[in-house]
Write a protein that holds these residues in place. Structure first.
Motif, PDB file in Angstrom:
ATOM      1  N   PRO A  44     -16.303 -23.011 -20.350  1.00 24.80           N
ATOM      2  CA  PRO A  44     -15.444 -23.215 -21.525  1.00 24.80           C
ATOM      3  C   PRO A  44     -14.170 -22.376 -21.457  1.00 24.80           C
ATOM      4  O   PRO A  44     -14.139 -21.304 -20.861  1.00 24.80           O
ATOM      5  CB  PRO A  44     -16.347 -22.776 -22.688  1.00 24.80           C
ATOM      6  CG  PRO A  44     -17.333 -21.832 -22.073  1.00 24.80           C
ATOM      7  CD  PRO A  44     -17.563 -22.331 -20.679  1.00 24.80           C
ATOM      8  N   ASP A  45     -13.080 -22.893 -22.054  1.00 30.47           N
ATOM      9  CA  ASP A  45     -11.801 -22.179 -22.162  1.00 30.47           C
ATOM     10  C   ASP A  45     -11.221 -21.804 -20.805  1.00 30.47           C
ATOM     11  O   ASP A  45     -10.614 -20.740 -20.647  1.00 30.47           O
ATOM     12  CB  ASP A  45     -11.954 -20.913 -23.030  1.00 30.47           C
ATOM     13  CG  ASP A  45     -12.429 -21.232 -24.437  1.00 30.47           C
ATOM     14  OD1 ASP A  45     -12.000 -22.271 -24.972  1.00 30.47           O
ATOM     15  OD2 ASP A  45     -13.235 -20.463 -24.982  1.00 30.47           O
ATOM     16  N   ASN A  46     -11.401 -22.657 -19.814  1.00 32.43           N
ATOM     17  CA  ASN A  46     -10.863 -22.369 -18.482  1.00 32.43           C
ATOM     18  C   ASN A  46     -10.573 -23.683 -17.767  1.00 32.43           C
ATOM     19  O   ASN A  46     -11.473 -24.517 -17.574  1.00 32.43           O
ATOM     20  CB  ASN A  46     -11.876 -21.538 -17.679  1.00 32.43           C
ATOM     21  CG  ASN A  46     -11.247 -20.933 -16.432  1.00 32.43           C
ATOM     22  OD1 ASN A  46     -10.167 -21.343 -15.996  1.00 32.43           O
ATOM     23  ND2 ASN A  46     -11.917 -19.946 -15.853  1.00 32.43           N
ATOM     24  N   LEU A  47      -9.321 -23.882 -17.372  1.00 39.20           N
ATOM     25  CA  LEU A  47      -8.934 -25.111 -16.663  1.00 39.20           C
ATOM     26  C   LEU A  47      -9.170 -25.006 -15.164  1.00 39.20           C
ATOM     27  O   LEU A  47      -9.030 -25.994 -14.442  1.00 39.20           O
ATOM     28  CB  LEU A  47      -7.446 -25.418 -16.904  1.00 39.20           C
ATOM     29  CG  LEU A  47      -6.994 -25.617 -18.348  1.00 39.20           C
ATOM     30  CD1 LEU A  47      -5.494 -25.908 -18.381  1.00 39.20           C
ATOM     31  CD2 LEU A  47      -7.756 -26.744 -19.016  1.00 39.20           C
ATOM     32  N   LEU A  52     -10.029 -27.063  -9.619  1.00 42.71           N
ATOM     33  CA  LEU A  52     -10.556 -26.930  -8.260  1.00 42.71           C
ATOM     34  C   LEU A  52     -11.288 -28.201  -7.832  1.00 42.71           C
ATOM     35  O   LEU A  52     -11.168 -28.642  -6.682  1.00 42.71           O
ATOM     36  CB  LEU A  52     -11.508 -25.732  -8.187  1.00 42.71           C
ATOM     37  CG  LEU A  52     -10.852 -24.346  -8.245  1.00 42.71           C
ATOM     38  CD1 LEU A  52     -11.926 -23.258  -8.328  1.00 42.71           C
ATOM     39  CD2 LEU A  52      -9.965 -24.114  -7.037  1.00 42.71           C
ATOM     40  N   TYR A  53     -12.050 -28.766  -8.756  1.00 45.39           N
ATOM     41  CA  TYR A  53     -12.742 -30.022  -8.464  1.00 45.39           C
ATOM     42  C   TYR A  53     -11.732 -31.106  -8.070  1.00 45.39           C
ATOM     43  O   TYR A  53     -11.883 -31.780  -7.050  1.00 45.39           O
ATOM     44  CB  TYR A  53     -13.540 -30.455  -9.692  1.00 45.39           C
ATOM     45  CG  TYR A  53     -14.402 -31.689  -9.473  1.00 45.39           C
ATOM     46  CD1 TYR A  53     -15.730 -31.569  -9.097  1.00 45.39           C
ATOM     47  CD2 TYR A  53     -13.880 -32.972  -9.649  1.00 45.39           C
ATOM     48  CE1 TYR A  53     -16.528 -32.689  -8.893  1.00 45.39           C
ATOM     49  CE2 TYR A  53     -14.659 -34.099  -9.443  1.00 45.39           C
ATOM     50  CZ  TYR A  53     -15.978 -33.952  -9.073  1.00 45.39           C
ATOM     51  OH  TYR A  53     -16.752 -35.067  -8.868  1.00 45.39           O
ATOM     52  N   SER A  54     -10.690 -31.246  -8.882  1.00 46.88           N
ATOM     53  CA  SER A  54      -9.662 -32.254  -8.596  1.00 46.88           C
ATOM     54  C   SER A  54      -8.942 -31.948  -7.293  1.00 46.88           C
ATOM     55  O   SER A  54      -8.612 -32.858  -6.528  1.00 46.88           O
ATOM     56  CB  SER A  54      -8.653 -32.309  -9.755  1.00 46.88           C
ATOM     57  OG  SER A  54      -9.294 -32.652 -10.967  1.00 46.88           O
ATOM     58  N   LEU A  55      -8.712 -30.659  -7.025  1.00 47.85           N
ATOM     59  CA  LEU A  55      -8.000 -30.250  -5.809  1.00 47.85           C
ATOM     60  C   LEU A  55      -8.768 -30.658  -4.556  1.00 47.85           C
ATOM     61  O   LEU A  55      -8.208 -31.270  -3.635  1.00 47.85           O
ATOM     62  CB  LEU A  55      -7.783 -28.738  -5.823  1.00 47.85           C
ATOM     63  CG  LEU A  55      -7.078 -28.139  -4.590  1.00 47.85           C
ATOM     64  CD1 LEU A  55      -5.622 -28.584  -4.561  1.00 47.85           C
ATOM     65  CD2 LEU A  55      -7.173 -26.621  -4.595  1.00 47.85           C
ATOM     66  N   ILE A  56     -10.049 -30.323  -4.508  1.00 45.05           N
ATOM     67  CA  ILE A  56     -10.856 -30.629  -3.317  1.00 45.05           C
ATOM     68  C   ILE A  56     -10.975 -32.138  -3.110  1.00 45.05           C
ATOM     69  O   ILE A  56     -10.825 -32.649  -1.989  1.00 45.05           O
ATOM     70  CB  ILE A  56     -12.248 -29.982  -3.440  1.00 45.05           C
ATOM     71  CG1 ILE A  56     -12.113 -28.453  -3.402  1.00 45.05           C
ATOM     72  CG2 ILE A  56     -13.171 -30.454  -2.326  1.00 45.05           C
ATOM     73  CD1 ILE A  56     -13.396 -27.703  -3.661  1.00 45.05           C
ATOM     74  N   VAL A  57     -11.216 -32.853  -4.190  1.00 42.08           N
ATOM     75  CA  VAL A  57     -11.340 -34.308  -4.091  1.00 42.08           C
ATOM     76  C   VAL A  57     -10.030 -34.934  -3.625  1.00 42.08           C
ATOM     77  O   VAL A  57     -10.008 -35.835  -2.778  1.00 42.08           O
ATOM     78  CB  VAL A  57     -11.775 -34.895  -5.452  1.00 42.08           C
ATOM     79  CG1 VAL A  57     -11.686 -36.412  -5.442  1.00 42.08           C
ATOM     80  CG2 VAL A  57     -13.198 -34.459  -5.791  1.00 42.08           C
ATOM     81  N   ILE A 118     -19.873 -27.561  -3.882  1.00 43.84           N
ATOM     82  CA  ILE A 118     -20.694 -28.536  -3.160  1.00 43.84           C
ATOM     83  C   ILE A 118     -20.648 -29.893  -3.858  1.00 43.84           C
ATOM     84  O   ILE A 118     -20.560 -30.942  -3.214  1.00 43.84           O
ATOM     85  CB  ILE A 118     -22.154 -28.052  -3.051  1.00 43.84           C
ATOM     86  CG1 ILE A 118     -22.220 -26.705  -2.317  1.00 43.84           C
ATOM     87  CG2 ILE A 118     -23.002 -29.088  -2.325  1.00 43.84           C
ATOM     88  CD1 ILE A 118     -21.652 -26.743  -0.911  1.00 43.84           C
ATOM     89  N   ALA A 119     -20.669 -29.868  -5.181  1.00 50.90           N
ATOM     90  CA  ALA A 119     -20.545 -31.122  -5.937  1.00 50.90           C
ATOM     91  C   ALA A 119     -19.192 -31.776  -5.670  1.00 50.90           C
ATOM     92  O   ALA A 119     -19.081 -33.007  -5.659  1.00 50.90           O
ATOM     93  CB  ALA A 119     -20.724 -30.859  -7.429  1.00 50.90           C
ATOM     94  N   CYS A 120     -18.177 -30.930  -5.454  1.00 47.58           N
ATOM     95  CA  CYS A 120     -16.847 -31.456  -5.131  1.00 47.58           C
ATOM     96  C   CYS A 120     -16.865 -32.253  -3.827  1.00 47.58           C
ATOM     97  O   CYS A 120     -16.149 -33.252  -3.683  1.00 47.58           O
ATOM     98  CB  CYS A 120     -15.837 -30.319  -5.004  1.00 47.58           C
ATOM     99  SG  CYS A 120     -15.408 -29.518  -6.548  1.00 47.58           S
ATOM    100  N   VAL A 121     -17.667 -31.789  -2.867  1.00 48.94           N
ATOM    101  CA  VAL A 121     -17.754 -32.494  -1.578  1.00 48.94           C
ATOM    102  C   VAL A 121     -18.284 -33.909  -1.796  1.00 48.94           C
ATOM    103  O   VAL A 121     -17.727 -34.884  -1.263  1.00 48.94           O
ATOM    104  CB  VAL A 121     -18.667 -31.715  -0.602  1.00 48.94           C
ATOM    105  CG1 VAL A 121     -18.871 -32.522   0.677  1.00 48.94           C
ATOM    106  CG2 VAL A 121     -18.061 -30.353  -0.286  1.00 48.94           C
ATOM    107  N   ILE A 420      -2.644 -28.367  -8.211  1.00 52.05           N
ATOM    108  CA  ILE A 420      -2.029 -27.074  -7.889  1.00 52.05           C
ATOM    109  C   ILE A 420      -1.352 -26.486  -9.123  1.00 52.05           C
ATOM    110  O   ILE A 420      -1.459 -25.278  -9.404  1.00 52.05           O
ATOM    111  CB  ILE A 420      -1.024 -27.233  -6.734  1.00 52.05           C
ATOM    112  CG1 ILE A 420      -1.770 -27.567  -5.432  1.00 52.05           C
ATOM    113  CG2 ILE A 420      -0.190 -25.966  -6.555  1.00 52.05           C
ATOM    114  CD1 ILE A 420      -0.861 -27.884  -4.267  1.00 52.05           C
ATOM    115  N   SER A 421      -0.662 -27.338  -9.874  1.00 49.62           N
ATOM    116  CA  SER A 421       0.045 -26.840 -11.062  1.00 49.62           C
ATOM    117  C   SER A 421      -0.934 -26.290 -12.098  1.00 49.62           C
ATOM    118  O   SER A 421      -0.655 -25.266 -12.741  1.00 49.62           O
ATOM    119  CB  SER A 421       0.896 -27.953 -11.683  1.00 49.62           C
ATOM    120  OG  SER A 421       0.089 -28.965 -12.267  1.00 49.62           O
ATOM    121  N   THR A 422      -2.093 -26.937 -12.260  1.00 53.75           N
ATOM    122  CA  THR A 422      -3.062 -26.451 -13.251  1.00 53.75           C
ATOM    123  C   THR A 422      -3.896 -25.293 -12.728  1.00 53.75           C
ATOM    124  O   THR A 422      -4.529 -24.584 -13.514  1.00 53.75           O
ATOM    125  CB  THR A 422      -3.990 -27.591 -13.711  1.00 53.75           C
ATOM    126  OG1 THR A 422      -4.577 -28.231 -12.567  1.00 53.75           O
ATOM    127  CG2 THR A 422      -3.218 -28.613 -14.517  1.00 53.75           C
TER     128      THR A 422
END
Length: 470
Positions: A44-47, A52-57, A118-121, A420-422
């Motif tokens: 919570p309260d952290n983008l 990171l999930y979006s970055l790796i994907v 790992i879920a990002c992979v 990267i911006s977020t």
């Protein structure tokens, strides 16, 4: 086969393709919403985690989209789309269950981040499979099913996009409604089970489409763009690749692969559709989409999940309207000009979003942010449909997979810039900075597409029409 029989088969196959596309899109949209909500629940309260999930994907999509596009050109159509189907569904199931395991049995922060990576992979693998499936259905199968007839192709494109938007509309509402009655644990299990159940159904539907349309069974003669350029007489001499590069392309060395990739990009950049592809790609640099990052931001501002889902649905309804509006506009003013009007419509409606971050009153600021974002979606999806048809009509069938793969790579590059911006501005209080950058990217996209329209149509305004007005 009689013309009546062919027409009947095309219509029936179009129905089967739409139904299969619905199941695929429903699963993807449900997973997208569930992961965003679940990561906001875990962190919570952290983008940063969702970024990171979006970055790796996104990085995986950038690196492998051209290869995925080339694979869709080379592999047997039915075999390929079945492989993409299995990989997509299994990846969603594994990603969902892993995040569930992290929430249940991992207590320290470092362990939670490791499990999320790992879920990002699995998420990255699912994204690549989704790209391959989308290229196959939207760029290849749709053209063959419609018989490459412009009017029928426009209707099929709009139907597929309408399904995508409808799933984007209803899936978050369904997930949010389900979350009120069950725990997050049960919700994640339901999403995983849903993918398992629909997989064989989609398998059968794709088989039916393939059986009804004999043209889908025809073998594909697909040369590499970098070697084929020498053999295509309609290309200009500037597009020809030297004999040294052509010979080197037969080697399997890493250097040769790089040369081949460079040749493909060189050809793509010189292609007629490139500016339109660059324009649509720039629209992927945005946090103003009711996507995972904006959802996390709105939750941090104490908006409820049902309210966010409702606002997202209103935005998607605007997109559904676009699927009805675009064919009518295309028939009246042409596809290229429809895209021009749409992208500038989107740009203008993002001005209230810029203003919203300067307004101190919370209700006024929220109204400007939500209204501007929602209405701009009408322009976005109209433009998306127009650009899709431009690629379908102006790229040879033998090249459309590679061209679409490289366009997808550009889209993921701009999506990467969003992540990267977020990551840099990962606090909710700094959300306005990525938002401003997003609006700037949309304005740049509008300018680039204006250049494309000028090159294709050789004018932007009908001067004769203005003279009559005066």
């Amino acid at each position: 086969m009689s013309e009546w029989k062919q027409t009947k088969n095309r219509k029936l196959s179009g129905c089967y393709a739409r139904l299969s596309y619905f199941f695929t899109t429903w699963c993807v949209r449900s997973d997208e919403w569930t992961v965003a909500i679940f990561l906001a629940y875990l962190f919570p309260d952290n983008l940063l985690p969702i970024s990171l999930y979006s970055l790796i994907v996104t990085i995986s999509a950038i690196l492998f989209s051209p290869a995925v596009g080339k694979l869709t050109d080379r592999i047997d159509r039915l075999k390929g789309i079945r492989i993409f189907l299995i990989v997509q569904k299994v990846s969603i199931m594994l990603s969902t269950l892993l995040l569930l395991a992290v929430s249940q049995w991992v207590t320290n922060v470092s362990g939670m981040y490791f499990g999320t990576v790992i879920a990002c992979v699995f998420g990255a693998i699912q994204r690549l499979a989704n790209i391959a499936s989308s290229i196959s259905i939207e760029k290849v199968w749709a053209v063959v099913i419609s018989g490459a007839i412009g009017h029928d192709l426009t209707r099929l494109n709009s139907g597929l996009r309408r399904i995508d938007l409808t799933c984007k509309l209803v899936a978050p509402l369904a997930v949010s409604a389900l979350s009120f009655g069950v725990s997050m644990t049960v919700l994640m299990i339901v999403v995983a089970a849903m993918n398992f159940v629909v997989m064989p159904i989609e398998w059968v539907l794709l088989q039916l489409v393939h059986k009804k349309i004999p043209a889908l069974s025809k073998s594909k003669v697909v040369p590499d763009i970098d070697t084929a350029l020498v053999e295509l007489p309609q290309r200009s001499s500037d597009d020809l690749i030297s004999p040294e590069i052509n010979a080197a392309s037969k080697s399997s060395s890493l250097t040769t692969k790089f040369v081949s990739l460079f040749a493909n990009w060189k050809y793509f950049i010189r292609h007629e559709v490139f500016l339109s592809s660059l324009s649509i790609a720039q629209l992927y640099f945005t946090v103003l989409s009711f996507g995972p990052v904006m959802i996390t931001y709105l939750i941090s501002q104490n908006y409820s999940a049902p309210f966010i889902a409702g606002m997202r649905c209103v935005g998607v309804l605007a997109g559904v309207l676009a699927t009805t509006l675009m064919p009518k506009l295309a028939d009246t003013i042409g596809v290229v000009r429809t895209g021009l009007w749409a992208v500038w419509f989107e740009t203008c409606w993002l001005i209230p979003v810029v203003v919203s971050f300067s307004v101190s009153d919370f209700k006024t600021s929220a109204a400007l942010l939500i209204t501007g974002t929602v209405i701009s979606r009408l322009g976005l999806w109209t433009f998306d449909l127009a650009q899709t048809q431009i690629v379908q009509e102006r790229v040879d069938n033998e090249e459309i997979g590679v061209i679409s793969g490289m366009q997808s790579t550009m889209q993921n590059v701009f999506d990467l810039l969003t992540s990267i911006s977020t990551i840099i501005w990962n606090q909710p209080s700094d959300f306005y900075i990525p938002a401003y950058l997003s609006v700037g990217s949309v304005f740049s996209a509008a300018m680039v597409y204006t250049m494309y329209s000028w090159r294709v149509r050789h004018h932007l305004v009908h001067l004769d029409w203005l003279k009559k007005k005066n």
